[in-house]
Structures are given as C-alpha cells and as structure tokens.
Design an enzyme around this catalytic site. Structure first.
Site, short mmCIF file in Angstrom:
data_model
loop_
_atom_site.label_atom_id
_atom_site.label_comp_id
_atom_site.label_asym_id
_atom_site.label_seq_id
_atom_site.Cartn_x
_atom_site.Cartn_y
_atom_site.Cartn_z
N SER A 174 0.82 -1.22 0.00
CA SER A 174 0.00 0.00 0.00
C SER A 174 0.85 1.27 0.00
O SER A 174 0.51 2.25 -0.67
CB SER A 174 -0.94 0.00 1.21
OG SER A 174 -1.83 -1.07 1.11
N HIS B 107 17.29 -4.93 4.76
CA HIS B 107 18.18 -3.89 5.30
C HIS B 107 19.37 -3.62 4.39
O HIS B 107 19.96 -2.55 4.43
CB HIS B 107 18.70 -4.30 6.68
CG HIS B 107 17.66 -4.23 7.74
ND1 HIS B 107 17.37 -3.07 8.43
CD2 HIS B 107 16.81 -5.17 8.23
CE1 HIS B 107 16.39 -3.31 9.29
NE2 HIS B 107 16.03 -4.56 9.18
N ARG C 247 17.79 -13.43 10.14
CA ARG C 247 16.41 -13.01 10.42
C ARG C 247 15.63 -12.79 9.13
O ARG C 247 14.52 -13.28 8.98
CB ARG C 247 16.46 -11.73 11.25
CG ARG C 247 15.17 -11.47 11.97
CD ARG C 247 15.41 -10.50 13.11
NE ARG C 247 14.26 -9.63 13.23
CZ ARG C 247 14.02 -8.89 14.28
NH1 ARG C 247 14.86 -8.90 15.29
NH2 ARG C 247 12.96 -8.13 14.33
N ARG D 147 18.17 -1.09 17.55
CA ARG D 147 17.50 0.20 17.28
C ARG D 147 16.74 0.70 18.51
O ARG D 147 16.00 1.68 18.43
CB ARG D 147 16.55 0.06 16.09
CG ARG D 147 15.39 -0.86 16.31
CD ARG D 147 14.43 -0.85 15.13
NE ARG D 147 13.41 -1.88 15.32
CZ ARG D 147 12.66 -2.37 14.35
NH1 ARG D 147 12.81 -1.94 13.12
NH2 ARG D 147 11.75 -3.29 14.59
N ASP E 172 16.52 2.39 9.95
CA ASP E 172 16.19 2.25 11.37
C ASP E 172 17.25 1.52 12.18
O ASP E 172 17.55 1.89 13.31
CB ASP E 172 14.80 1.63 11.57
CG ASP E 172 14.65 0.26 10.93
OD1 ASP E 172 15.48 -0.10 10.07
OD2 ASP E 172 13.69 -0.46 11.28
N ASP F 176 -7.94 -5.45 1.19
CA ASP F 176 -6.60 -5.69 1.70
C ASP F 176 -6.62 -6.12 3.16
O ASP F 176 -6.05 -7.15 3.52
CB ASP F 176 -5.74 -4.43 1.55
CG ASP F 176 -4.29 -4.71 1.95
OD1 ASP F 176 -3.75 -5.74 1.52
OD2 ASP F 176 -3.70 -3.90 2.68
N HIS G 30 -2.53 -2.72 -5.28
CA HIS G 30 -1.80 -3.99 -5.34
C HIS G 30 -2.82 -5.11 -5.14
O HIS G 30 -3.98 -4.85 -4.83
CB HIS G 30 -0.72 -4.07 -4.24
CG HIS G 30 -1.27 -3.95 -2.85
ND1 HIS G 30 -1.88 -5.01 -2.19
CD2 HIS G 30 -1.34 -2.90 -2.00
CE1 HIS G 30 -2.28 -4.60 -1.00
NE2 HIS G 30 -1.98 -3.32 -0.86
N HIS H 119 0.44 -10.26 -0.02
CA HIS H 119 -0.03 -9.60 -1.24
C HIS H 119 0.29 -10.48 -2.45
O HIS H 119 1.07 -11.42 -2.35
CB HIS H 119 0.65 -8.24 -1.41
CG HIS H 119 0.29 -7.27 -0.33
ND1 HIS H 119 0.99 -6.11 -0.09
CD2 HIS H 119 -0.72 -7.29 0.59
CE1 HIS H 119 0.44 -5.46 0.91
NE2 HIS H 119 -0.59 -6.15 1.35
#
Length: 510
Positions: free
Chosen positions: A62, A123, A153, A191, A263, A403, A445, A462
């Site tokens: 979105s 990342h 991860r 973070r 982040d 959605d 989408h 999605h």
C-alpha cells in the site's frame, strides 16, 4: 476534456486473476464493479516489481502503491535505486564513495566497510558490498577491511556460512578486502537504545576486544556449537597468525555503512559520527577524523556523508492540483488514511492549499474478518454528503477492506469485504456521474484475489497480479501497458489540467 468532479477510487488489495479458486474478487457478487467494467473503457495495470520501483518479481504494497500513484512517476525504493545505479555504472562514479576512497589514499589509512552480509534485501544486499569492493579495486585502495554483520532473520537463521564463503571467494577474485570482525545483528544493528549491545560491536571494531578467532568460519562453527545462531553471534575479532587483530578502526580511516534501511543503521552511525554522543563511553581510542559514509540518508542525528541522497518528490498530484487551483478531498478510514495523505503526497504530512481531509475511524475489533465491512458504509455516507455539497474538484478515496480482510487468509470474510465495497462503490460512482463527473476506479496492489492457495492453505500476503482501471467515460480507449504511475496523469487529463515535467507517467487515455 474538463470533467468535474473526478474521483480516484482505490480499492485496496483488489487485483484481477483468472483462477477463481481461493479468489474473493472473482467469487464475490459485485454487480456495480461488473457493470462499470462492462460498460466503460478498462485495462489492467502492473502494480509490482520494477513498475513500482521494487526489485523485479517483488509484490507491491500500500505504501509503495500510493507513493507511485500520487507521484505520477516510478518512485524507486532504496534497494532498486542502488541496484539500478550498479547496473548502469553510476555507482562507480558516486562522489561520496570516491571522497571516502581518496581520503584514505591521501592519509595512507584504511577503508572499513560494514553492514548486513546477506541477500535478504530488507536492510541490505550483499551485491552492494561486492560493488564497493570492485570500486575499491578500481580506485587502488590498498587496505580494505570488512566488518560483517550476520543476519539470520531476513534469511535463514544459520545461513551465514554460505554468505561468508561467497564473500571470501569474491575478495580472492578481486584481490581486495579482508574480514576483520563478525557480529550478530542483535548487537551491531540494535535500534532500541540498548547501547550495551552496540558497545560490544564498537569495542570489537575499535579496540579489537571480544572472542578471537583465526578465521570467519571458526567464529560460525564455535557459535553454532554453543547453540548461538547468526543473529546472536557475539561480536568477534579475526586475528593474524601472531594473535593480533586483522584490523581495527583508527584515526584518519574511512567507513562505509552499506545498509540502505535506516532504522537499524542509526545507532552504530551515531557512535562514530556524533561529537556529543552519550550512549556509552567510547574511550580514549575513539577514532578521530574518520570519513563516514551512509549508503542512504539514515537520520538528521547522524553526521556522516550520504551516498544516495533522498529524492524529493516535487509536483505530486496533490501539489499540482493546488497550483492549478483545484479543490481536493482525501478520504479513508484509519487503516489507509496515511496512504491517501502522507504517502500519496510523496511523504508530506501537511495538506496542500485547497486540500480537505476526512478520517473515518476503523472499527475496534481484534481482526477485521470479524467485521468485513469495516467502516466502508460510514466512509461512503460522509463522501456522499461532500459530493452533494459540490465542494471538491478531485476526490481521492480508499476502500481498505479487500486488503485488510484479505490479510486474514479467510475466504468467506474477504468475499463479504469485496461485496460491501462493491455496494459502496455503486453509490459513490453513481453520485459522481449524476454530477457530470468521472471516476477512475483502480487498486494499489493485489491481495483479495488470492486468499487461499490452490492447495487450500491460507494466503495472507499480497499478490503480484495486475490491478484493474476503469474510466467512467464512454467512447475513450485506454492503453493496455499501464502502470500505477499513469493514474495521476489520467486524472489530470480528465480534468483538463496540465501535467508537470516531473510526472513521467503517461495518461492511460489514448
């Protein structure tokens, strides 16, 4: 053409797919959508991958969808932007990278490169590290050291070895680079101001403190033997034969942090760049005169140079409408309100002149499958009052249901969600047409088009299916090769407005 009002109606998560099994869009009874589809010019738009500035094959979402729609151009996300610059060669002419490399050549010092060593693409991407090594070779930088942050991860929990083997092979092939330290991302990429974790990584890189090993693979082997997986590997130092660290970060060195997502890159960057840093005592060996490069803009609180500077989105649809004195309304329920405002306006919080906003609260339920209609009827009632009052030239509307309910992976509630939206769509479009206006019915989408897989398993993600576009104006022809970025130029075309040069999308009307 000069139609008013023009409504851009975004059916969130509503894409088209031939296979009806598990497909709430196909199975729903939606007489209004079907009527408009059959009566008016329509086409399918690509809403995933490079068409919306993502890597090829990656599903849209979105945020990305509304950014592209509102901008009227492809908005490249950081990963794709860097990938493209490597592919087209601009990466190797990047002034900030070259400044860092010239700095170490002039000072006779070392270049340190750190970041997340995987191809997770969330990342960082290991290909960006490889490109930096290639650049260091081209620029004849002699001392290049890598401090590898291990993932586990965004990729498999014990996949580090394969990435490190590939990296060692790449360094050998280029004759550039040496691994100096390894760290689980739990430490190096905190973070949440858990500075004790970041300090362990800092001390490994600057002081050579931490468990010592003669090779990167020994770090992994020992960690696994102690049931420590990639993400949690204790910051470790790789040593020469005499037991001294391969490298530590010293005065006059340069650092390139190749993560693109900010982040989890902010804290480690603050440690090296901020004079007034208070997170922990950096000690007397704090490196001075370090040339620090962030791959992208991490934060105002990081005092380093940025290789890929933010691209400001000027002349989004909202701004263009304001400049040309059109009155606009943005309306959605809570779940998608940021999308029709902040994201649609290219990351701008405040409304443009002549822009009104209506936020309808989303229902307070644990999950939306319990109330598939969500607040669609309330959004519709509020909008019908606005249309009746003749206040707006352009309406940007989002229906969240396909959605938000589609994410449940439950077919029946998602069918109900699509049916509720169809009922509301009929009321809105008919009201617009009664005023002599036009509607552009589309989506950002896919999601509701595949709620259950062919194997009968819930599908909560999605999809990459194309989304519909209908323009409620008979006698027009629409292009078949459109993308989301073409929607704003189409709205301007219907209004008789002027399209700015920054909008590189093209009207769908032939």
């Amino acid at each position: 053409m000069s139609k008013k009002p023009v409504a851009l109606i975004i059916l969130d998560g509503f894409a088209m797919r031939d296979e009806a099994k598990g497909n709430a869009v196909a199975q729903a009874n939606k007489p209004n959508f079907d009527r408009y589809w059959n009566q008016y010019p329509h086409a399918l738009l690509k809403a995933d991958g490079e068409a919306v500035g993502l890597p090829e094959g990656q599903m849209g979402n979105s945020e990305v969808g509304h950014l592209n729609i509102g901008a009227g151009r492809i908005v490249y996300q950081s990963l794709t932007r860097v990938n493209l610059s490597i592919r087209e060669g601009e990466f190797f002419e990047n002034e900030t990278f070259l400044n860092a490399m010239n700095h170490v050549k002039e000072k006779g010092s070392s270049l340190h490169i750190y970041g997340l060593v995987s191809d997770g693409g969330i990342h960082s991407h290991i290909n960006h590290l490889y490109a930096l090594l290639e650049l260091a070779k081209r620029e004849q930088v002699e001392r290049v050291y890598i401090h590898g942050f291990l993932d586990g991860r965004d990729v498999g929990p014990t996949s580090a070895e394969s990435y490190l083997v590939d990296l060692e092979a790449k360094m050998k092939e280029l004759g550039v680079g040496e691994l100096a330290t390894l760290h689980g991302r739990y430490y190096a990429m905190d973070r949440d101001k858990r500075w004790d974790r970041v300090e362990k990584s800092y001390r490994a890189m600057v002081y050579g403190e931490g468990p010592a090993y003669s090779s990167a693979l020994d770090v992994i082997k020992d960690s696994y033997e102690n049931s420590i997986h990639d993400e949690f590997v204790i910051p470790s130092v790789i040593t020469n034969e005499d037991g001294s660290p391969v490298a530590t970060i010293e005065d006059d060195d340069a650092i390139i942090f190749f993560n693109f997502r900010p982040d989890r890159a902010i804290q480690m960057s603050q440690v090296f760049t901020n004079k007034d840093f208070r997170g922990f005592d950096r000690g007397e060996k704090l490196p001075q005169n370090v040339y620090y490069v962030c791959l992208t803009h991490f934060s105002e609180t990081v005092q380093g140079d940025v290789a890929f500077k933010p691209t400001n989105l000027d002349n989004t649809l909202g701004e263009v409408l304001a400049q040309q004195n059109y009155k606009q309304l943005r309306i959605a329920e809570t779940e998608k309100y940021p999308h029709v405002t902040f994201f649609f306006s290219g990351g701008r919080e405040e409304p443009f002149p002549g822009e009104e906003r209506i936020l309808i609260d989303s229902p307070k339920v644990a999950t939306y499958d319990l109330k598939p209609e969500m607040s669609a009827y309330e959004v519709t009632d509020a909008l019908l009052n606005e249309i009746e009052a003749d206040k707006h030239d352009v309406i940007i509307l989002n229906f969240a249901n396909p959605d938000m309910v589609g994410h449940s992976g439950m077919l029946e509630p998602t069918i109900k969600a699509v049916e509720a939206v169809d009922e509301c769509l009929g009321k809105v479009v008919d009201a617009i047409l009664a005023k002599g206006g036009a509607a552009v019915i589309t989506a950002d989408h896919g999601n509701a088009d595949e709620v259950v897989t062919l194997e009968g398993k819930p599908m909560t993600a999605h999809t990459t299916n194309k989304v519909p576009v209908i323009v409620t104006e008979e006698g027009l022809n629409l292009r078949e090769d459109g993308i989301l970025a073409d929607l704003s130029p189409t709205v301007l075309d219907l209004l008789g407005g002027k399209q700015p040069a920054e909008m590189t999308g093209k009207t769908l009307i032939k």
